[in-house]
Motif scaffolding. Structure first.
Motif, short mmCIF file in Angstrom:
data_model
loop_
_atom_site.label_atom_id
_atom_site.label_comp_id
_atom_site.label_asym_id
_atom_site.label_seq_id
_atom_site.Cartn_x
_atom_site.Cartn_y
_atom_site.Cartn_z
N THR A 1 0.85 -1.20 0.00
CA THR A 1 0.00 0.00 0.00
C THR A 1 0.88 1.24 0.00
N LEU A 2 0.43 2.27 -0.73
CA LEU A 2 1.11 3.55 -0.75
C LEU A 2 0.44 4.50 0.24
N PHE A 3 1.21 5.01 1.19
CA PHE A 3 0.69 5.94 2.19
C PHE A 3 1.27 7.33 1.94
N VAL A 4 0.43 8.33 1.90
CA VAL A 4 0.87 9.70 1.73
C VAL A 4 1.18 10.29 3.10
N LEU A 5 2.43 10.68 3.31
CA LEU A 5 2.84 11.28 4.59
C LEU A 5 2.75 12.80 4.55
N GLN A 6 2.95 13.38 3.39
CA GLN A 6 2.84 14.83 3.19
C GLN A 6 2.20 15.05 1.83
N ASP A 7 0.94 15.50 1.82
CA ASP A 7 0.27 15.73 0.55
C ASP A 7 0.93 16.90 -0.17
N TRP A 8 0.65 17.03 -1.47
CA TRP A 8 1.27 18.09 -2.25
C TRP A 8 1.03 19.45 -1.58
N THR A 9 2.13 20.12 -1.26
CA THR A 9 2.09 21.36 -0.49
C THR A 9 2.96 22.40 -1.18
N PRO A 10 2.42 23.58 -1.50
CA PRO A 10 3.25 24.61 -2.13
C PRO A 10 4.26 25.20 -1.14
N ASN A 11 5.39 25.69 -1.69
CA ASN A 11 6.41 26.33 -0.87
C ASN A 11 7.07 27.43 -1.69
N GLU A 12 7.33 28.56 -1.06
CA GLU A 12 7.90 29.70 -1.76
C GLU A 12 9.24 29.38 -2.40
N ALA A 13 10.00 28.47 -1.79
CA ALA A 13 11.31 28.13 -2.33
C ALA A 13 11.21 27.45 -3.69
#
Length: 519
Positions: free
Chosen positions: A245-257
């Motif tokens: 199973t694939l678990f998402v630990l951090q969903d797609w999140t924008p970042n200024e960098a």
């Protein structure tokens, strides 16, 4: 039995000196950049140097000051951009006098000061040259790769070699959710590590995902691994696949960098179950997860999304991998696989394989069993062999256990014993510590003591390796310290150190001495 009223007392010295000390003539020795070693010299006239290093907020580095000549004992202090103390270190571990800080997180962006000072500064006595280096992440450089030479050791699923283009590794992910992973065939499994890579897109494309996989495990269909990805729209995510199973630990999140970037520098730092992620010098975030606790392979990944109509071609370059630096020590073996053997020749041969010693053809002393007993607060030494049997360079070994109702008792070996005023002793105690001490004319010139998990409550095995002005001490097969001592010759024997008025017995088994060539 020789009873010596001289009580050898151990002490743990805090080696770090004060941060605010005298201002020296040399205000700055220059700037340090990653991977480039610089050299400095500390003397009576110049007991300290200062260097500068520019860093980003949240950057993780390892800094090492290693002695390369003389008897120099350096210490290292890191000051922040405003002069605040960040960290300091004297002896990096019990085997060396080198100073170093590993995986140090720098809290703010700016110019940091690296101060290298001899131990005790102006009051110190050691002198010599040192090398100063700074590496990203950990202190041991495990991989640096620029993909300038073909073929590359990196493989994609199925065992095919990756393609190289424009001096970079090229991965092409097919459209509609394709993904491709490349793993180096010549790299071992990594647990704690730092990995950094430069990324560029190949040609015009509507969208791309790219990043790093780590702790990748063997899998029949799916590869269990962590995946850190950035996309061309300025977001990042982290996932873990446990093989089913694939678990998402951090969903797609924008970042200024990541905004409006045309090229990217991505990095991952793994420490146990804690993972930190960077892009273009900015810390994106830190996550904790224990799905895959075991060491595994590192790799690179390129991917598309399900609605994408064109493939994604990604170029990777300048891969850097650093791992934990266990020690800067170079010399005797750190661990002996033969330590529990009752055959001294096996043990001596394993030590000699390091090239540090050359043993004589045979041992010259063997005592199968003996014991010592004390009731009062004194140090006792029992000499072995005849009075004319003196050793200067040798390997001395033996096993023993302690029977006592006291809380501060030690048993061990004495060596280079000339008289009660000139002797050396190596021991372990009931507090779980080991020690190495030397007295010359009643002056305690060497006094090392530390707690160690290698010391057990049952029987302990000690080996002393004395060669010239160096003495190494093994406890149950592990080299716990190697110290510079006053060379000399003397007899060998056993030691009982009673630090309180209690009944104590030391029981010894298989005591032996093996001289070295030239002794």
């Amino acid at each position: 039995m020789a009873s010596v009223a001289l009580l050898i007392v151990w002490a743990l010295a805090l080696a770090a000196g004060p941060v605010a000390s005298a201002v020296y003539a040399q205000e700055s020795s220059g700037e340090v950049v990653l991977f480039e070693r610089v050299r400095g010299t500390l003397t009576d006239r110049m007991p300290a140097n200062t260097w500068t290093f520019e860093a980003s907020a949240g950057e993780v580095v390892s800094i090492l000051a290693r002695t390369v000549s003389g008897d120099l004992d350096p210490s290292l202090t890191v000051l922040g951009p405003s002069g605040e103390l960040i960290a300091r270190n004297d002896d990096r571990d019990s085997l060396v006098t080198d100073a170093g800080l590993e995986a140090l997180t720098l809290p703010v962006a700016g110019m940091y000061t690296l101060r290298v000072e001899r131990y005790e500064g102006e009051d110190g006595t050691t002198t010599g040259d040192y090398e100063l280096s700074v590496t990203p992440g950990f202190g041991q450089v495990a991989r640096r790769e620029t993909f300038d030479e073909d073929p590359s050791p990196w493989l994609v699923p199925g065992g095919s070699l990756v393609s190289l283009a424009q001096g970079a590794l090229r991965l092409r992910a097919e459209r509609s959710g394709g993904q491709i992973v490349a793993i180096p065939s010549d790299a071992g499994s990594l647990g704690d590590f730092y990995m950094q890579v430069d990324v560029d897109l190949f040609g015009a494309q509507s969208y791309a995902e790219f990043g790093v996989v780590f702790r990748a495990q063997e899998g029949s269909v799916r590869i269990p691994a962590y995946t850190f990805k950035v996309n061309s729209e300025g977001s990042w995510n982290v996932s873990v696949d446990d093989g089913t199973t694939l678990f998402v630990l951090q969903d797609w999140t924008p970042n200024e960098a990541l905004n409006n970037a045309e090229t990217w520098t991505l990095a991952v730092l793994a420490r146990g179950s804690s993972f930190s992620f960077w892009a273009n010098g900015a810390l994106l975030g830190t996550l904790n997860n224990s799905t895959l606790p075991d060491a595994g392979a590192i790799g690179l990944v390129a991917a598309t999304r399900a609605d994408q109509l064109d493939p994604a071609t990604v170029l990777f370059d300048n891969v850097i991998v650093t791992t934990r630096l266990v020690t800067t020590y170079r010399g005797l073996p750190l661990v002996l696989s033969s330590w529990a053997s009752r055959d001294p020749q096996r043990i001596v041969n394993e030590i000699a394989a390091s090239g540090e010693i050359v043993p004589a053809p045979a041992r010259t002393l063997y005592v199968p069993t003996m014991s010592m007993q004390a009731l009062d607060e004194l140090s006792y030494f029992e000499l072995l062999g005849t009075e004319d049997l003196a050793y200067s360079d040798f390997v001395l070994g033996g096993a023993f256990n302690i029977a006592t109702n006291g809380n501060s008792v030690a048993c061990g070996l004495t060596f280079r014993y000339q008289d009660e005023h000139n002797l050396s002793v190596a021991y372990v105690d009931t507090a779980g510590g080991f020690g190495l001490a030397q007295t010359v004319e009643d002056e305690l010139v060497v006094n090392v003591y530390a707690q160690s998990q290698m010391v057990v409550t049952e029987s302990n095995v000690l080996f002393v390796v004395a060669h010239g002005d160096r003495v190494g001490l093994y406890v149950n097969g592990a080299l716990v310290t190697e110290e510079q001592v006053e060379p000399g010759a003397g007899r060998v024997g056993t030691a009982l150190l009673n630090y309180e008025d209690v009944g104590t017995d030391c029981f010894f088994i298989d005591l032996w001495a093996w001289p070295l060539e030239g002794d």
